[in-house]
Scaffold this motif. Structure first.
Motif, PDB file in Angstrom:
ATOM      1  N   ARG A  18      -5.510   1.644   2.056  1.00 28.60           N
ATOM      2  CA  ARG A  18      -5.193   0.811   3.214  1.00 28.60           C
ATOM      3  C   ARG A  18      -4.163   1.532   4.085  1.00 28.60           C
ATOM      4  NH1 ARG A  18      -4.973  -4.830   3.837  1.00 28.60           N
ATOM      5  NH2 ARG A  18      -6.641  -4.897   2.301  1.00 28.60           N
ATOM      6  N   ASP A  49      -6.050  -2.646   8.718  1.00 24.08           N
ATOM      7  CA  ASP A  49      -6.954  -2.738   7.579  1.00 24.08           C
ATOM      8  C   ASP A  49      -7.849  -1.517   7.429  1.00 24.08           C
ATOM      9  OD1 ASP A  49      -6.023  -5.237   6.836  1.00 24.08           O
ATOM     10  OD2 ASP A  49      -7.392  -6.269   8.182  1.00 24.08           O
ATOM     11  N   GLU A  50      -7.712  -0.562   8.334  1.00 23.61           N
ATOM     12  CA  GLU A  50      -8.550   0.626   8.227  1.00 23.61           C
ATOM     13  C   GLU A  50      -8.142   1.461   7.020  1.00 23.61           C
ATOM     14  OE1 GLU A  50      -9.632   2.993  11.528  1.00 23.61           O
ATOM     15  OE2 GLU A  50      -9.177   1.439  12.990  1.00 23.61           O
ATOM     16  N   PRO A  51      -9.108   2.161   6.406  1.00 22.54           N
ATOM     17  CA  PRO A  51      -8.767   3.017   5.280  1.00 22.54           C
ATOM     18  C   PRO A  51      -8.015   4.255   5.728  1.00 22.54           C
ATOM     19  CG  PRO A  51     -11.090   3.280   5.846  1.00 22.54           C
ATOM     20  CD  PRO A  51     -10.561   2.160   6.698  1.00 22.54           C
ATOM     21  N   GLY A  98     -12.755  -0.536   7.482  1.00 23.07           N
ATOM     22  CA  GLY A  98     -12.187  -1.424   6.481  1.00 23.07           C
ATOM     23  C   GLY A  98     -12.496  -2.883   6.703  1.00 23.07           C
ATOM     24  N   HIS A 127       0.216  -2.361   5.505  1.00 21.22           N
ATOM     25  CA  HIS A 127       0.122  -3.765   5.107  1.00 21.22           C
ATOM     26  C   HIS A 127       1.458  -4.452   5.342  1.00 21.22           C
ATOM     27  CE1 HIS A 127      -1.303  -7.318   3.051  1.00 21.22           C
ATOM     28  NE2 HIS A 127      -0.204  -7.324   2.331  1.00 21.22           N
ATOM     29  N   THR A 152       0.852  -1.186   0.000  1.00 22.61           N
ATOM     30  CA  THR A 152       0.000   0.000   0.000  1.00 22.61           C
ATOM     31  C   THR A 152       0.884   1.230   0.000  1.00 22.61           C
ATOM     32  OG1 THR A 152      -1.923   1.044   1.042  1.00 22.61           O
ATOM     33  CG2 THR A 152      -0.188   0.232   2.520  1.00 22.61           C
ATOM     34  N   LEU A 188      -2.839  -2.280  -2.820  1.00 20.18           N
ATOM     35  CA  LEU A 188      -4.046  -2.254  -2.005  1.00 20.18           C
ATOM     36  C   LEU A 188      -4.514  -0.811  -1.869  1.00 20.18           C
ATOM     37  CD1 LEU A 188      -2.913  -4.751   0.771  1.00 20.18           C
ATOM     38  CD2 LEU A 188      -4.256  -5.232  -1.288  1.00 20.18           C
TER      39      LEU A 188
END
Length: 291
Positions: free
Chosen positions: A122, A172-174, A227, A125, A100, A119
């Protein structure tokens, strides 16, 4: 245990992306943090951090890419902040991997490096020993993730408190959400409400009521903001809580399972094996060794 961290100040680097990891990581006594501008500084690093830099489509010097390749081959962890991922990709270390970056550069990364699975939106990662993250405060998130992996959740909590940052955000949160500010605030309050009640039964309906939203609207907004689905997020928060208890107490696994909301030791062991690949007892032993 001493851990050598080298921040590679590539040409055109963003000063903030150098300053943040230097500031956050030096708060833990086990990290030896240095900043270098040439490949020689990478030779003994356990972790190499590549900060973001301007005009990432322009290549960085070949000797720095060689240094990254050599560090990776001898087992160093490679961490890219923001557009630092372009240098790691230029070195060929992300071919066939997921990564990401700052949302503004995701399309450019995909165009320049089609063998990298980019990704979208994100926060951070991890793919093997390579970590990639968003820019700006995403650098704090990746540093806290490093501390959690190296020294446990309790150490990451302490570091977050030291730099006045929250650990509520998950990997995993935006990076951003298009939801109105009022909605984001209400769901932040709901997540904090859940964390205060992890040992209790928690359902999607209860979370929706706490948010003053219908079930359907709550699920949609929560997934957009975090996310991931609500109960997946709850499981991860319970896992973090269990890790902290294993690292900071001598409670038996059964008691840790109850306090973190897993109910039984069998359930806790199953989640640990699935998510972390180890048993709770093995995690506790590793954390004790790291201290």
């Amino acid at each position: 245990m001493s851990h050598a961290v080298t921040i590679l100040a590539v040409p055109r680097h963003y000063p903030l992306d150098v300053a943040i990891p230097e500031h956050v990581l030096t708060r833990h006594p086990a990290y030896r943090v240095t900043v270098c501008r040439d490949a020689a500084g990478l030779e003994t690093a356990d972790t190499v951090i590549v900060p973001g830099y301007d005009e990432p489509h322009r290549p960085v010097p070949g000797e720095l890419l060689d240094g990254l390749r050599h560090a990776y081959r001898r087992g160093a962890r490679i961490v890219a902040v923001c557009t630092g991922v372009f240098a790691v990709a230029d070195a060929g270390l992300l071919d066939g991997r997921q990564a990401t970056t700052h949302w503004r550069y995701a399309s450019q990364l995909r165009e320049l490096h089609p063998r990298v699975t980019v990704l979208e939106n994100r926060l951070l990662h991890t793919d093997g020993t390579i970590l990639t993250s968003a820019g700006a405060t995403g650098g704090i998130d990746v540093c806290l993730a490093m501390i959690r992996d190296d020294f446990g959740a309790h150490a990451a909590d302490a570091a977050a408190k030291e730099v006045v940052f929250t650990l509520v955000r998950g990997p995993d949160e935006p990076q951003f959400t298009d939801a109105p500010a009022g909605d984001r605030a209400s769901l932040r309050a709901t997540r904090e409400w859940v964390i205060d009640r992890l040992a209790e039964p928690i359902t999607v309906d209860a979370m929706a009521r706490a948010s003053h939203l219908s079930r359907r609207t709550f699920i949609r907004r929560f997934t957009q903001e975090s996310g991931m689905p609500p109960m997946r997020w709850v499981i991860l928060q319970r896992l973090y809580a269990a890790r902290r208890l294993l690292e900071t107490s001598d409670w038996p696994v059964e008691r840790v399972a109850g306090a973190s909301g897993f109910g039984t030791a069998a359930n806790l062991r199953a989640v640990f094996r699935r998510e972390l690949g180890v048993t709770p007892s093995a995690h506790r032993t590793t954390a004790e060794t790291a201290r």
